[in-house]
Motif scaffolding. Structure first.
Motif, PDB file in Angstrom:
ATOM      1  N   LEU A 138       2.338  -9.687  -8.642  1.00 11.15           N
ATOM      2  CA  LEU A 138       0.996 -10.477  -8.916  1.00 11.15           C
ATOM      3  C   LEU A 138       0.031  -9.572  -8.859  1.00 11.15           C
ATOM      4  N   VAL A 139       0.131  -8.292  -8.277  1.00 10.43           N
ATOM      5  CA  VAL A 139      -0.901  -7.248  -8.046  1.00 10.43           C
ATOM      6  C   VAL A 139      -0.887  -6.338  -9.072  1.00 10.43           C
ATOM      7  N   ALA A 140      -1.846  -6.138  -9.704  1.00  8.57           N
ATOM      8  CA  ALA A 140      -2.073  -5.150 -11.163  1.00  8.57           C
ATOM      9  C   ALA A 140      -1.372  -3.757 -10.593  1.00  8.57           C
ATOM     10  N   ASN A 141      -0.992  -3.148 -11.388  1.00  7.24           N
ATOM     11  CA  ASN A 141      -0.393  -1.863 -10.896  1.00  7.24           C
ATOM     12  C   ASN A 141      -1.400  -0.551 -10.396  1.00  7.24           C
ATOM     13  N   GLU A 142      -2.529  -0.759 -10.858  1.00  8.05           N
ATOM     14  CA  GLU A 142      -3.466   0.584 -10.613  1.00  8.05           C
ATOM     15  C   GLU A 142      -4.067   0.051  -9.258  1.00  8.05           C
ATOM     16  N   TYR A 143      -3.862  -1.124  -8.285  1.00  7.47           N
ATOM     17  CA  TYR A 143      -4.063  -1.604  -7.361  1.00  7.47           C
ATOM     18  C   TYR A 143      -3.144  -1.645  -6.124  1.00  7.47           C
ATOM     19  N   ARG A 144      -1.911  -1.494  -6.929  1.00  9.04           N
ATOM     20  CA  ARG A 144      -0.659  -1.755  -5.882  1.00  9.04           C
ATOM     21  C   ARG A 144      -0.815  -0.926  -4.730  1.00  9.04           C
ATOM     22  N   GLU A 145      -0.815   0.341  -4.885  1.00  6.74           N
ATOM     23  CA  GLU A 145      -0.623   1.550  -3.636  1.00  6.74           C
ATOM     24  C   GLU A 145      -1.846   1.371  -2.767  1.00  6.74           C
ATOM     25  N   ALA A 146      -2.878   1.012  -3.246  1.00  9.48           N
ATOM     26  CA  ALA A 146      -3.927   0.891  -2.097  1.00  9.48           C
ATOM     27  C   ALA A 146      -3.714  -0.406  -1.276  1.00  9.48           C
ATOM     28  N   VAL A 147      -3.380  -1.578  -2.107  1.00  6.17           N
ATOM     29  CA  VAL A 147      -3.000  -2.472  -1.518  1.00  6.17           C
ATOM     30  C   VAL A 147      -2.087  -2.512  -0.357  1.00  6.17           C
ATOM     31  N   VAL A 148      -0.803  -1.814  -0.625  1.00  3.45           N
ATOM     32  CA  VAL A 148       0.140  -1.870   0.217  1.00  3.45           C
ATOM     33  C   VAL A 148      -0.206  -0.912   1.403  1.00  3.45           C
ATOM     34  N   LYS A 149      -1.163   0.045   1.182  1.00  2.98           N
ATOM     35  CA  LYS A 149      -1.455   1.288   2.155  1.00  2.98           C
ATOM     36  C   LYS A 149      -2.328   0.334   3.226  1.00  2.98           C
ATOM     37  N   SER A 150      -3.012  -0.472   2.846  1.00  4.15           N
ATOM     38  CA  SER A 150      -4.263  -1.534   3.784  1.00  4.15           C
ATOM     39  C   SER A 150      -3.502  -2.251   4.431  1.00  4.15           C
ATOM     40  N   LYS A 151      -2.609  -3.130   3.794  1.00  4.50           N
ATOM     41  CA  LYS A 151      -1.899  -3.926   4.590  1.00  4.50           C
ATOM     42  C   LYS A 151      -0.719  -3.515   5.330  1.00  4.50           C
ATOM     43  N   SER A 152      -0.123  -2.394   4.834  1.00  2.00           N
ATOM     44  CA  SER A 152       0.906  -1.826   6.109  1.00  2.00           C
ATOM     45  C   SER A 152       0.368  -1.451   7.377  1.00  2.00           C
ATOM     46  N   ALA A 153      -1.103  -0.923   7.255  1.00  2.00           N
ATOM     47  CA  ALA A 153      -1.592  -0.311   8.419  1.00  2.00           C
ATOM     48  C   ALA A 153      -2.055  -1.645   9.266  1.00  2.00           C
ATOM     49  N   ALA A 154      -2.445  -2.740   8.622  1.00  6.30           N
ATOM     50  CA  ALA A 154      -2.739  -4.133   9.483  1.00  6.30           C
ATOM     51  C   ALA A 154      -1.668  -4.700  10.165  1.00  6.30           C
ATOM     52  N   ILE A 155      -0.366  -4.491   9.345  1.00  5.11           N
ATOM     53  CA  ILE A 155       0.872  -5.073  10.138  1.00  5.11           C
ATOM     54  C   ILE A 155       1.249  -4.184  11.082  1.00  5.11           C
ATOM     55  N   VAL A 156       1.221  -2.693  10.981  1.00  5.60           N
ATOM     56  CA  VAL A 156       1.497  -1.762  12.220  1.00  5.60           C
ATOM     57  C   VAL A 156       0.422  -2.201  13.412  1.00  5.60           C
ATOM     58  N   ALA A 157      -0.575  -2.340  13.016  1.00  6.57           N
ATOM     59  CA  ALA A 157      -1.459  -2.490  14.195  1.00  6.57           C
ATOM     60  C   ALA A 157      -1.119  -3.924  14.938  1.00  6.57           C
ATOM     61  N   ARG A 158      -0.558  -4.881  14.263  1.00  6.46           N
ATOM     62  CA  ARG A 158      -0.190  -5.941  15.037  1.00  6.46           C
ATOM     63  C   ARG A 158       1.499  -6.196  15.699  1.00  6.46           C
ATOM     64  N   SER A 159       2.097  -4.742  15.403  1.00 10.49           N
ATOM     65  CA  SER A 159       3.287  -4.687  15.864  1.00 10.49           C
ATOM     66  C   SER A 159       3.730  -4.508  17.217  1.00 10.49           C
ATOM     67  N   GLY A 160       2.569  -4.300  18.011  1.00  5.94           N
ATOM     68  CA  GLY A 160       3.026  -4.104  19.454  1.00  5.94           C
ATOM     69  C   GLY A 160       3.752  -2.827  19.892  1.00  5.94           C
ATOM     70  N   THR A 161       4.856  -3.207  20.876  1.00  2.00           N
ATOM     71  CA  THR A 161       5.912  -1.932  21.133  1.00  2.00           C
ATOM     72  C   THR A 161       6.779  -1.635  19.945  1.00  2.00           C
ATOM     73  N   PHE A 162       6.742  -2.450  18.688  1.00  2.00           N
ATOM     74  CA  PHE A 162       7.697  -2.203  17.916  1.00  2.00           C
ATOM     75  C   PHE A 162       6.884  -1.219  16.585  1.00  2.00           C
ATOM     76  N   ALA A 163       5.678  -0.908  17.118  1.00  2.00           N
ATOM     77  CA  ALA A 163       4.835  -0.377  15.939  1.00  2.00           C
ATOM     78  C   ALA A 163       5.517   1.065  15.335  1.00  2.00           C
ATOM     79  N   LYS A 164       6.012   1.984  16.236  1.00  2.00           N
ATOM     80  CA  LYS A 164       6.605   3.173  15.634  1.00  2.00           C
ATOM     81  C   LYS A 164       7.772   3.060  15.084  1.00  2.00           C
ATOM     82  N   LYS A 165       8.536   1.772  14.873  1.00  2.00           N
ATOM     83  CA  LYS A 165       9.849   1.963  14.363  1.00  2.00           C
ATOM     84  C   LYS A 165      10.224   0.666  13.571  1.00  2.00           C
ATOM     85  N   ILE A 166       8.844   0.168  12.866  1.00  2.00           N
ATOM     86  CA  ILE A 166       9.071  -0.738  12.093  1.00  2.00           C
ATOM     87  C   ILE A 166       9.122  -0.457  10.733  1.00  2.00           C
TER      88      ILE A 166
END
Length: 340
Positions: A144-172
Motif C-alpha cells: 500500500l506504500v508507493a515504491n519511492e517512499y518505502r525505504e524511508a517509511v520502513v526506516k522511520s517506523k523501524s526506529a520507532a519500534i526499536v525505541a519501544r522494545s525495551g530490553t529486547f531492543a538489541k536483538k529484535i
C-alpha cells in the motif's frame, strides 16, 4: 561417519499479536494453511485466541497463538490472562499495519501512537514472564506504500519500534512484508530458521549430498509451508545474483501446489513427489526427501548426471528420515549420511 549429536524435539510457543485488521490471520493462513493471497479476504476477525499446532521439520513443534487484536481482548491479555498468555513464550511476532492511523512513527498525539503504546505494554509483559523470548515484528501491507517512499517509511517506523522494545531492543528482528509478494516468505523463513535446533546436523548431510551430486546449490524446504530450512552451495552457487530466489521459489511452488489441488479435486494442497528441469547448462530437481521436507538440487547438465542424482537422493532419504525419527522421540546417536 558416526556422530554423537542427538536431536531433541522442541516445542515453541509463538504469540502472533497486533491490532485487529493488521493481517495476522491472513499471513498465518498463507504460510501454514495453504491459502493464496486472493483467498484470505474472506477471513473474519480472530476472536480471543486461536491456537494452532504446527509440526516443522519433525523435531520442531510450533504452538501458534493467534491473538485477537480488538482492544477488549488485548486489555484482558495484559491483565487477567497476563501470566497465561505471556508465560513460557518462545517467540513473539507483532504485526504493525503500515497504513494504520494508530501507527505513526512521529507519535504527535495519543491516538496516532496507540499501536506503539500497546506494543510497549506487551513487551513489558513479555520481559516479566518470558525474558528469554525472541521478538520479531513485521511492518505489514507494504504494497500500500508507493515504491519511492518505502525505504524511508520502513526506516522511520523501524526506529520507532526499536525505541519501544525495551530490553529486547538489541536483538529484535524487523521485516517489511506484504501478502502479495515473496517478502512474507522471507520474513517467516528467517524466523522459523532461527528456531530450528541442531541445524548443523542437517547441513552436514546436505553437504555430503552436495559432494556426491556435484551440486552447485542445495536448498531444503519444509514440505507444507515450503519455507526455506537451510541451504548449502559452492562458490558458483553463491554468485547467483538473485538473492531473493528462495522466497520466490517458496511463493511459486506454493501457488503450483494450490493449482494441483484445484485440478485434482483435492481438499488439501496436493503433494507432488518430484519435479525436474533439464537444460543445456544445468539440471534441477525438486524432490521429496522425507515426510517433512523437499530438497532442491542444481547440478551439472546431462542424462547420466540426472540419473546419478536421483539415485543419490534415494540413498539419502533413509538417513534424513532417521534424523527426523530420532527427533520425534528416540534417543539414539545419529549417523550422518555419507554418499558413495
Amino acid at each position: 561417519m558416526e556422530s554423537s549429536k542427538k536431536i531433541k524435539q522442541q516445542k515453541k510457543k509463538v504469540l502472533l499479536m497486533g491490532k485487529s485488521g493488521a493481517g495476522k490471520s491472513s499471513m498465518r493462513s498463507i504460510i501454514f494453511s495453504n491459502h493464496v493471497a486472493k483467498d484470505v479476504r474472506r477471513l473474519g476477525a480472530t476472536i480471543d485466541v486461536d491456537k494452532k499446532r504446527v509440526k516443522f521439520l519433525g523435531n520442531l513443534l510450533l504452538d501458534i497463538w493467534d491473538c485477537g487484536g480488538q482492544d477488549t481482548f488485548t486489555q484482558n491479555y495484559l491483565t487477567e490472562q497476563r501470566s497465561y498468555v505471556f508465560g513460557d513464550v518462545g517467540v513473539l511476532i507483532y504485526i504493525f499495519d503500515v497504513e494504520s492511523a494508530e501507527f505513526s512513527a512521529e507519535g504527535t498525539d495519543t491516538y496516532s501512537d496507540r499501536d506503539l503504546q500497546t506494543f510497549d505494554l506487551i513487551i513489558s509483559a513479555l520481559a516479566e514472564h518470558s525474558p528469554g523470548a525472541r521478538i520479531f515484528t513485521m511492518i505489514h501491507k507494504m504494497d500500500l506504500v508507493a515504491n519511492e517512499y518505502r525505504e524511508a517509511v520502513v526506516k522511520s517506523k523501524s526506529a520507532a519500534i526499536v525505541a519501544r522494545s525495551g530490553t529486547f531492543a538489541k536483538k529484535i528482528g524487523i521485516y517489511a512484508t506484504s501478502i502479495w509478494d515473496e517478502s512474507l516468505y522471507r520474513a517467516w523463513g528467517r524466523i522459523v530458521n532461527s528456531l530450528i535446533p541442531n541445524l548443523d546436523v542437517v547441513e552436514d548431510g546436505l553437504r555430503d549430498l552436495q559432494e556426491v551430486t556435484k551440486a552447485e546449490e542445495i536448498v531444503l524446504f519444509e514440505q507444507n509451508t515450503f519455507l526455506t530450512v537451510t541451504r548449502v552451495g559452492t562458490e558458483i552457487g553463491d554468485e547467483n545474483p538473485n538473492r531473493d530466489r528462495y522466497e520466490r521459489l517458496s511463493n511459486i511452488i506454493k501457488t503450483f501446489k494450490h493449482s494441483l489441488s484445484t485440478f485434482t479435486d483435492s481438499n488439501s494442497s496436493h503433494q507432488f513427489d518430484s519435479f525436474t528441469i533439464k537444460t543445456r547448462i544445468f539440471n534441477l530437481i525438486i524432490n521429496r526427501l522425507t515426510f517433512n521436507t523437499y530438497v532442491l538440487i542444481v547440478f551439472p547438465p546431462g542424462e547420466a548426471e540426472l540419473q546419478c542424482a536421483r539415485l543419490n537422493i534415494l540413498a539419502a532419504k533413509e538417513e534424513f528420515a532417521r534424523i527426523e525419527s530420532i527427533a520425534e522421540g528416540a534417543d539414539d546417536d545419529l549417523t550422518v549420511f555419507r554418499g558413495s
